[in-house]
Design a protein around this motif. Structure first.
Motif, PDB file in Angstrom:
ATOM      1  N   GLY A 145      13.943  40.236  33.595  1.00  0.00           N
ATOM      2  CA  GLY A 145      12.489  40.357  33.632  1.00  0.00           C
ATOM      3  C   GLY A 145      11.794  39.021  33.471  1.00  0.00           C
ATOM      4  O   GLY A 145      10.677  38.943  32.974  1.00  0.00           O
ATOM      5  N   ASP A 146      12.469  37.959  33.839  1.00  0.00           N
ATOM      6  CA  ASP A 146      11.914  36.594  33.849  1.00  0.00           C
ATOM      7  C   ASP A 146      11.781  35.946  32.476  1.00  0.00           C
ATOM      8  O   ASP A 146      11.104  34.935  32.336  1.00  0.00           O
ATOM      9  N   TRP A 147      12.397  36.503  31.439  1.00  0.00           N
ATOM     10  CA  TRP A 147      12.464  35.803  30.156  1.00  0.00           C
ATOM     11  C   TRP A 147      13.557  34.748  30.297  1.00  0.00           C
ATOM     12  O   TRP A 147      14.688  35.069  30.648  1.00  0.00           O
ATOM     13  N   LYS A 148      13.204  33.497  30.053  1.00  0.00           N
ATOM     14  CA  LYS A 148      14.135  32.382  30.218  1.00  0.00           C
ATOM     15  C   LYS A 148      14.886  32.135  28.910  1.00  0.00           C
ATOM     16  O   LYS A 148      14.259  31.965  27.865  1.00  0.00           O
ATOM     17  N   PRO A 149      16.227  32.104  28.969  1.00  0.00           N
ATOM     18  CA  PRO A 149      16.989  31.862  27.741  1.00  0.00           C
ATOM     19  C   PRO A 149      16.823  30.428  27.258  1.00  0.00           C
ATOM     20  O   PRO A 149      16.726  29.497  28.058  1.00  0.00           O
ATOM     21  N   GLY A 150      16.772  30.291  25.957  1.00  0.00           N
ATOM     22  CA  GLY A 150      16.707  28.987  25.312  1.00  0.00           C
ATOM     23  C   GLY A 150      17.896  28.847  24.382  1.00  0.00           C
ATOM     24  O   GLY A 150      19.011  29.226  24.719  1.00  0.00           O
ATOM     25  N   GLN A 151      17.625  28.374  23.195  1.00  0.00           N
ATOM     26  CA  GLN A 151      18.679  28.140  22.209  1.00  0.00           C
ATOM     27  C   GLN A 151      19.320  29.456  21.775  1.00  0.00           C
ATOM     28  O   GLN A 151      18.642  30.459  21.560  1.00  0.00           O
ATOM     29  N   ASN A 152      20.642  29.436  21.639  1.00  0.00           N
ATOM     30  CA  ASN A 152      21.399  30.578  21.155  1.00  0.00           C
ATOM     31  C   ASN A 152      22.193  30.118  19.945  1.00  0.00           C
ATOM     32  O   ASN A 152      23.000  29.201  20.046  1.00  0.00           O
ATOM     33  N   ILE A 153      21.952  30.747  18.807  1.00  0.00           N
ATOM     34  CA  ILE A 153      22.637  30.383  17.567  1.00  0.00           C
ATOM     35  C   ILE A 153      23.507  31.555  17.141  1.00  0.00           C
ATOM     36  O   ILE A 153      23.019  32.674  17.009  1.00  0.00           O
ATOM     37  N   ILE A 194      21.115  34.701  17.153  1.00  0.00           N
ATOM     38  CA  ILE A 194      19.687  34.614  17.454  1.00  0.00           C
ATOM     39  C   ILE A 194      19.559  33.928  18.809  1.00  0.00           C
ATOM     40  O   ILE A 194      19.994  32.794  18.982  1.00  0.00           O
ATOM     41  N   GLN A 195      18.982  34.648  19.758  1.00  0.00           N
ATOM     42  CA  GLN A 195      18.745  34.121  21.103  1.00  0.00           C
ATOM     43  C   GLN A 195      17.246  33.905  21.267  1.00  0.00           C
ATOM     44  O   GLN A 195      16.468  34.834  21.096  1.00  0.00           O
ATOM     45  N   THR A 196      16.861  32.683  21.597  1.00  0.00           N
ATOM     46  CA  THR A 196      15.462  32.384  21.874  1.00  0.00           C
ATOM     47  C   THR A 196      15.236  32.495  23.376  1.00  0.00           C
ATOM     48  O   THR A 196      16.065  32.057  24.170  1.00  0.00           O
ATOM     49  N   MET A 197      14.120  33.114  23.737  1.00  0.00           N
ATOM     50  CA  MET A 197      13.760  33.264  25.147  1.00  0.00           C
ATOM     51  C   MET A 197      12.269  32.975  25.290  1.00  0.00           C
ATOM     52  O   MET A 197      11.516  33.175  24.330  1.00  0.00           O
ATOM     53  N   THR A 198      11.857  32.515  26.466  1.00  0.00           N
ATOM     54  CA  THR A 198      10.442  32.263  26.712  1.00  0.00           C
ATOM     55  C   THR A 198      10.003  32.902  28.017  1.00  0.00           C
ATOM     56  O   THR A 198      10.784  33.046  28.957  1.00  0.00           O
TER      57      THR A 198
END
Length: 173
Positions: A110-118, A125-129
């Motif tokens: 759905g177009d959420w872009k993955p960022g940092q994954n800890i 914890i997956q960050t998405m924007t």
């Protein structure tokens, strides 16, 4: 215990967007992933609302086998248009780890872009924007505590000001 962990995630999810943290901490290290302040909104596309973000998270999470935990974290008054919190009842999911992974994958479609994954100690914890929104998808379903949360915050200047005011108000209490 779950409420305390959620508050930590709420603060980490909101406070890191406007700072200069470049990855030195586990909680706020993804500020560069959420630094789309104003850029995508100025491109002519529709601004993403809290209601739309909530719907996207709920659709992805329920499609992956989660049900919402009615006792999940509440958004502080005044921040409802700048923050979304959706807590899964991980105990009711057949396989919380798989449901978490499937939810994150559906959000990515759905177009959420993955960022940092800890990943540390069984927690992820997956960050998405997406647009001006930053989402922290957290899975703490390994071990005795079963908690899966999706917390999104808007990094527009208006919301950043509201977050800062809320933090200041809480420091004085």
């Amino acid at each position: 215990m779950a409420a305390a962990a959620g508050v930590v995630l709420l603060i980490a999810g909101c406070g890191s967007n406007g700072g200069s943290d470049k990855g030195g901490s586990a909680n706020g290290g993804s500020s560069s992933a959420g630094s789309t302040t104003g850029g995508s909104e100025a491109g002519g596309g529709e601004a993403l609302t809290a209601d739309a973000v909530r719907t996207e998270i709920e659709t992805a999470a329920t499609g992956a086998g989660f049900v919402q935990d009615a006792t999940g974290e509440q958004i502080p008054p005044g921040l409802e248009k700048c923050m979304v919190s959706w807590t899964a009842d991980a105990k009711k999911a057949a396989d919380p780890k798989k449901s978490y992974t499937d939810t994150v994958a559906a959000l990515g479609k759905g177009d959420w872009k993955p960022g940092q994954n800890i990943s540390q100690g069984g927690s992820t914890i997956q960050t998405m924007t997406k647009g001006s929104w930053q989402l922290k998808a957290s899975d703490h379903s390994m071990g005795p505590v079963k908690m899966v949360m999706f917390i999104a915050s808007d990094s527009t200047p208006v919301c950043e000001a509201l977050f800062k005011a809320d933090l200041e108000k809480n420091k004085q209490s």
